[in-house]
Write an enzyme that holds these catalytic residues in place. Sequence first.
Site, short mmCIF file in Angstrom:
data_model
loop_
_atom_site.label_atom_id
_atom_site.label_comp_id
_atom_site.label_asym_id
_atom_site.label_seq_id
_atom_site.Cartn_x
_atom_site.Cartn_y
_atom_site.Cartn_z
N ASP A 66 -35.97 -7.33 29.16
CA ASP A 66 -36.87 -6.23 28.81
C ASP A 66 -36.68 -5.99 27.32
O ASP A 66 -35.62 -5.50 26.90
CB ASP A 66 -36.53 -4.98 29.62
CG ASP A 66 -37.48 -3.81 29.36
OD1 ASP A 66 -38.10 -3.78 28.27
OD2 ASP A 66 -37.58 -2.93 30.22
N ASN A 93 -43.52 -13.50 22.62
CA ASN A 93 -44.85 -13.34 23.19
C ASN A 93 -45.07 -11.98 23.83
O ASN A 93 -46.22 -11.51 23.90
CB ASN A 93 -45.08 -14.44 24.24
CG ASN A 93 -46.32 -14.20 25.07
OD1 ASN A 93 -47.45 -14.37 24.60
ND2 ASN A 93 -46.13 -13.78 26.32
N SER A 142 -52.24 -11.95 16.52
CA SER A 142 -53.65 -11.74 16.90
C SER A 142 -54.49 -11.58 15.65
O SER A 142 -54.04 -10.98 14.65
CB SER A 142 -53.78 -10.50 17.77
OG SER A 142 -55.14 -10.19 18.00
N TYR A 165 -52.64 -0.99 18.54
CA TYR A 165 -52.38 -2.40 18.82
C TYR A 165 -52.56 -3.23 17.55
O TYR A 165 -51.73 -4.09 17.23
CB TYR A 165 -53.32 -2.90 19.90
CG TYR A 165 -53.11 -4.37 20.26
CD1 TYR A 165 -52.03 -4.75 21.04
CD2 TYR A 165 -53.99 -5.35 19.79
CE1 TYR A 165 -51.83 -6.08 21.36
CE2 TYR A 165 -53.78 -6.68 20.10
CZ TYR A 165 -52.70 -7.04 20.89
OH TYR A 165 -52.50 -8.36 21.20
N LYS A 169 -49.79 -5.63 15.41
CA LYS A 169 -49.95 -7.04 15.11
C LYS A 169 -49.96 -7.29 13.60
O LYS A 169 -49.54 -8.36 13.14
CB LYS A 169 -51.23 -7.58 15.76
CG LYS A 169 -51.13 -7.66 17.27
CD LYS A 169 -49.97 -8.55 17.72
CE LYS A 169 -49.90 -8.71 19.22
NZ LYS A 169 -48.80 -9.59 19.65
N THR A 200 -57.29 -12.23 29.95
CA THR A 200 -56.15 -12.00 30.83
C THR A 200 -56.20 -10.56 31.31
O THR A 200 -57.05 -9.77 30.87
CB THR A 200 -54.82 -12.24 30.09
OG1 THR A 200 -54.65 -11.20 29.10
CG2 THR A 200 -54.80 -13.59 29.39
#
Length: 247
Positions: A66, A93, A142, A165, A169, A200
Amino acid sequence: MAASKTLVLITGANQGIGFETAKNLLLASNAYHVLLGTRDLTKGTASASALKTLPIKGQVEPIQIDVTKDDSVDAAAAHVESTYGKLDILVNNAGIFSKNPKARDAFREILAVNSVGVVSVTEAFLPLLRKSSAPRLIFVGSSVGSIRQAADPNSKYYAPAANEYRASKAALNMLLVQYWVKLQKENFKVFGADPGLIATNFVNPEQVRKRGAMEPDVGGERVASVVRGDRDADVGRMCGEYGVSPW
């Protein structure tokens, strides 16, 4: 693990792009022993079992990690050290996307995994990577983290959305560069790998398919190509679907 195998740890690999990266590597070559990093060991075990039903050529096993918990990260590193004595490739990842409506809370949730977690794992495994004859450190990034594209009205990434987010990145881009500057004299190869827009369960897959998202195996292959060394001419950069992704 056979002594000749390249040992690869992929965090967040029981599903999505991490899982597909492992699958791409294992189906194509017998060179790899892949550790599927997973918060939930039950899920990781199931994912490893699913891979073993395929005609894979390499080896795979789950490992509990984790990235938000120091004890878990350190235990994973200790396990790899006692079992294998080294790590050849680390693929950072693991990542999340928060739908928390409170911006400050969403930032804390996302940065804990996508930024702080990446540093935690990288620092914990650096001593083991240094024991490899060809260490490779990979950050899964990303295009939405590109500041250049975010500021370009002609870019598809010019949109005031997913601030938390995207900021996480963008931070990953800086981490990539800083680790590359720091480690290149130690024979490390450091990369970013941008899988692109992928359908996904990270977000609603049907929704992103309508926006042109590719299937998970495509994203996995894009990351796997960096792991294999296909993109070594672009070392120190973010390798994406259209070559090198702009910062």
